[in-house]
Design a protein around this motif. Structure first.
Motif, PDB file in Angstrom:
ATOM      1  N   VAL A 107      22.718 -29.093  -7.631  1.00  0.00           N
ATOM      2  CA  VAL A 107      21.504 -28.796  -8.390  1.00  0.00           C
ATOM      3  C   VAL A 107      20.941 -27.462  -7.905  1.00  0.00           C
ATOM      4  O   VAL A 107      20.636 -27.313  -6.725  1.00  0.00           O
ATOM      5  N   LYS A 108      20.836 -26.509  -8.810  1.00  0.00           N
ATOM      6  CA  LYS A 108      20.196 -25.234  -8.516  1.00  0.00           C
ATOM      7  C   LYS A 108      18.781 -25.250  -9.090  1.00  0.00           C
ATOM      8  O   LYS A 108      18.588 -25.659 -10.236  1.00  0.00           O
ATOM      9  N   ILE A 109      17.835 -24.811  -8.290  1.00  0.00           N
ATOM     10  CA  ILE A 109      16.431 -24.830  -8.706  1.00  0.00           C
ATOM     11  C   ILE A 109      15.856 -23.430  -8.598  1.00  0.00           C
ATOM     12  O   ILE A 109      16.117 -22.716  -7.626  1.00  0.00           O
ATOM     13  N   SER A 110      15.071 -23.034  -9.581  1.00  0.00           N
ATOM     14  CA  SER A 110      14.301 -21.791  -9.503  1.00  0.00           C
ATOM     15  C   SER A 110      12.925 -22.059 -10.095  1.00  0.00           C
ATOM     16  O   SER A 110      12.798 -22.795 -11.084  1.00  0.00           O
ATOM     17  N   GLY A 111      11.920 -21.506  -9.471  1.00  0.00           N
ATOM     18  CA  GLY A 111      10.574 -21.792  -9.955  1.00  0.00           C
ATOM     19  C   GLY A 111       9.558 -20.758  -9.536  1.00  0.00           C
ATOM     20  O   GLY A 111       9.843 -19.859  -8.733  1.00  0.00           O
ATOM     21  N   VAL A 112       8.366 -20.919 -10.077  1.00  0.00           N
ATOM     22  CA  VAL A 112       7.231 -20.056  -9.760  1.00  0.00           C
ATOM     23  C   VAL A 112       6.044 -20.956  -9.427  1.00  0.00           C
ATOM     24  O   VAL A 112       5.684 -21.837 -10.213  1.00  0.00           O
ATOM     25  N   ASN A 170      18.426 -38.740 -10.939  1.00  0.00           N
ATOM     26  CA  ASN A 170      17.882 -38.979  -9.593  1.00  0.00           C
ATOM     27  C   ASN A 170      18.157 -37.795  -8.667  1.00  0.00           C
ATOM     28  O   ASN A 170      17.338 -37.473  -7.799  1.00  0.00           O
ATOM     29  N   ALA A 171      19.314 -37.159  -8.843  1.00  0.00           N
ATOM     30  CA  ALA A 171      19.610 -35.963  -8.053  1.00  0.00           C
ATOM     31  C   ALA A 171      18.622 -34.854  -8.379  1.00  0.00           C
ATOM     32  O   ALA A 171      18.167 -34.116  -7.491  1.00  0.00           O
ATOM     33  N   LEU A 172      18.261 -34.749  -9.649  1.00  0.00           N
ATOM     34  CA  LEU A 172      17.286 -33.736 -10.075  1.00  0.00           C
ATOM     35  C   LEU A 172      15.920 -34.023  -9.449  1.00  0.00           C
ATOM     36  O   LEU A 172      15.246 -33.110  -8.963  1.00  0.00           O
ATOM     37  N   ARG A 173      15.520 -35.289  -9.457  1.00  0.00           N
ATOM     38  CA  ARG A 173      14.226 -35.658  -8.873  1.00  0.00           C
ATOM     39  C   ARG A 173      14.191 -35.366  -7.373  1.00  0.00           C
ATOM     40  O   ARG A 173      13.214 -34.812  -6.860  1.00  0.00           O
ATOM     41  N   ALA A 174      15.265 -35.764  -6.680  1.00  0.00           N
ATOM     42  CA  ALA A 174      15.316 -35.524  -5.233  1.00  0.00           C
ATOM     43  C   ALA A 174      15.298 -34.036  -4.919  1.00  0.00           C
ATOM     44  O   ALA A 174      14.644 -33.588  -3.971  1.00  0.00           O
ATOM     45  N   SER A 175      16.005 -33.252  -5.711  1.00  0.00           N
ATOM     46  CA  SER A 175      16.049 -31.801  -5.502  1.00  0.00           C
ATOM     47  C   SER A 175      14.684 -31.176  -5.766  1.00  0.00           C
ATOM     48  O   SER A 175      14.251 -30.270  -5.048  1.00  0.00           O
ATOM     49  N   ASP A 229      11.797 -34.092 -17.120  1.00  0.00           N
ATOM     50  CA  ASP A 229      10.338 -34.206 -17.138  1.00  0.00           C
ATOM     51  C   ASP A 229       9.798 -34.827 -15.856  1.00  0.00           C
ATOM     52  O   ASP A 229       8.841 -34.334 -15.263  1.00  0.00           O
ATOM     53  N   SER A 230      10.424 -35.911 -15.373  1.00  0.00           N
ATOM     54  CA  SER A 230       9.923 -36.534 -14.149  1.00  0.00           C
ATOM     55  C   SER A 230      10.191 -35.665 -12.927  1.00  0.00           C
ATOM     56  O   SER A 230       9.488 -35.778 -11.910  1.00  0.00           O
ATOM     57  N   ALA A 231      11.200 -34.789 -13.001  1.00  0.00           N
ATOM     58  CA  ALA A 231      11.495 -33.906 -11.872  1.00  0.00           C
ATOM     59  C   ALA A 231      10.329 -32.982 -11.584  1.00  0.00           C
ATOM     60  O   ALA A 231      10.050 -32.655 -10.420  1.00  0.00           O
ATOM     61  N   LEU A 232       9.623 -32.554 -12.607  1.00  0.00           N
ATOM     62  CA  LEU A 232       8.457 -31.690 -12.399  1.00  0.00           C
ATOM     63  C   LEU A 232       7.374 -32.425 -11.626  1.00  0.00           C
ATOM     64  O   LEU A 232       6.717 -31.851 -10.754  1.00  0.00           O
ATOM     65  N   PHE A 233       7.181 -33.703 -11.944  1.00  0.00           N
ATOM     66  CA  PHE A 233       6.211 -34.499 -11.187  1.00  0.00           C
ATOM     67  C   PHE A 233       6.632 -34.597  -9.724  1.00  0.00           C
ATOM     68  O   PHE A 233       5.806 -34.482  -8.820  1.00  0.00           O
TER      69      PHE A 233
END
Length: 343
Positions: free
Chosen positions: A160-165, A207-212, A73-77
């Motif tokens: 960490v792999k990220i995909s988004g729109v 924290n890795a998710l947030r940084a990514s 949830d905080s990663a989105l912020f």
């Protein structure tokens, strides 16, 4: 002036070098052009965080940890914050604001759900902004692996792999102005004598998710604001005094003087190769002075000379063809950049 050039050239083979390289910072337009009346942008989170047990994996000394959980949830912020901060740092828009609340209230995290025209209008009216940039979906895949080495130390890696729109919206339009699909991977690696010390240096999975997420947000910003790119160019050198003087002027970034010498060499040389090299150098000098159309013309002259002299498959001919394409794109980009600045 749209372009800045700040790195000095570096000789390849000292005094006998035939090519010098120089760094160049080019100013490029945003991929997406907002109307000229858009001065304030609102960045919003319109994505739903994925469940804690989705998209995560933890391997500890070869054994899979079944209780792996990573909060997203905080990663989105952080994604929205990274995007908004990167846009604000460019100072292209009058202001870039970050909306304080998440917009969506459903729980379908995997769905890409656009803002409605009514939502865009309401958000702009509430915040006094002219357009909205929205993270409409952001998904993460996190893999953590801790291993022990025979030498007596441990190593840890998080991928960490990220995909988004991400979309841009204007009030009063039935459809988004533009849609950007983003995808990337971020890696974290550390080694330590034991796991206790390793945990001090290797970030937690959250924290890795947030940084990514912050990284992917920042990386998305060039779609919405003009941006700088670091590139490399080259110029040819020679053994005569004119060549050496021109190189000295180029190395000290006195491009007017360098071009003056290279033009003299082009006009007075009886060798096709010297003329081709001089023409290529003139193209570089013109580009450094942001005279892009003239640079494009000189690069074409050089390319034609190299093709006639060494054939289309020659090394220099191929290099010039690439440079011609770069300059062609820069001429187009400069026109787009002027349009975005209202010139």
């Amino acid at each position: 002036m749209r372009v800045a050039y700040c790195l000095l050239s570096v000789c390849l083979l000292a005094s006998c070098s035939s090519v010098n390289y120089v760094g160049i910072e080019t100013y490029n337009p945003a991929e997406i052009t907002f109307p000229g009346n858009v001065g304030k942008i609102l960045v919003v989170n319109n994505a739903i965080p994925q469940p804690d047990d989705v998209g995560c994996e933890f391997m500890l000394f070869g054994e899979k940890v079944d209780t792996c959980r990573v909060k997203a949830d905080s990663a989105l912020f952080y994604a929205c914050n990274g995007l908004g901060k990167a846009m604000a740092d460019i100072s292209f828009f009058k202001d870039v604001l970050l909306y304080h609340d998440a917009v969506r209230t459903d729980d379908v995290y995997y769905e890409d759900k656009k803002l409605t025209p009514d939502q865009v209008k309401a958000l702009c009216e509430e915040t006094g902004t002219d357009a909205v940039v929205s993270v409409d979906r952001m998904l993460f895949e996190s893999k953590k692996n801790i291993v022990a080495y025979p030498e007596g130390y441990v190593g840890g890696e998080i991928q960490v792999k990220i995909s988004g729109v991400v979309r841009g919206y204007l009030p009063g339009r039935p459809n988004p102005l533009a849609t950007v699909y983003v995808a990337d991977s971020v890696f974290f690696n550390e080694e330590a004598p034991n796991q206790i010390i390793l945990d001090r240096f290797l970030p937690s999975s959250e924290n890795a998710l947030r940084a990514s997420a912050e990284y992917i947000g920042m990386k998305t910003s060039p779609n919405f604001v003009p941006h700088w790119n670091s590139e490399t160019r080259w110029f040819y050198t020679g053994m005569g005094s004119r060549w050496k003087e021109a190189s000295a002027y180029a190395q000290s970034e006195k491009w007017d003087k360098a071009v003056e010498h290279w033009k003299h060499l082009y006009e007075n040389s009886g060798s096709w190769k010297s003329k081709a090299k001089a023409a290529s150098n003139i193209a570089l000098g013109c580009e450094m002075k942001t005279e892009l159309e003239e640079a494009y013309e000189w690069a074409n002259k050089s390319g034609e000379l190299f093709k006639k002299g060494e054939g289309e498959d020659g090394k220099n001919a191929k290099l010039l063809q690439l440079y011609i394409e770069v300059l062609r794109n820069r001429v187009r980009s400069d026109k787009k950049l002027n349009m975005q600045f209202g010139e």
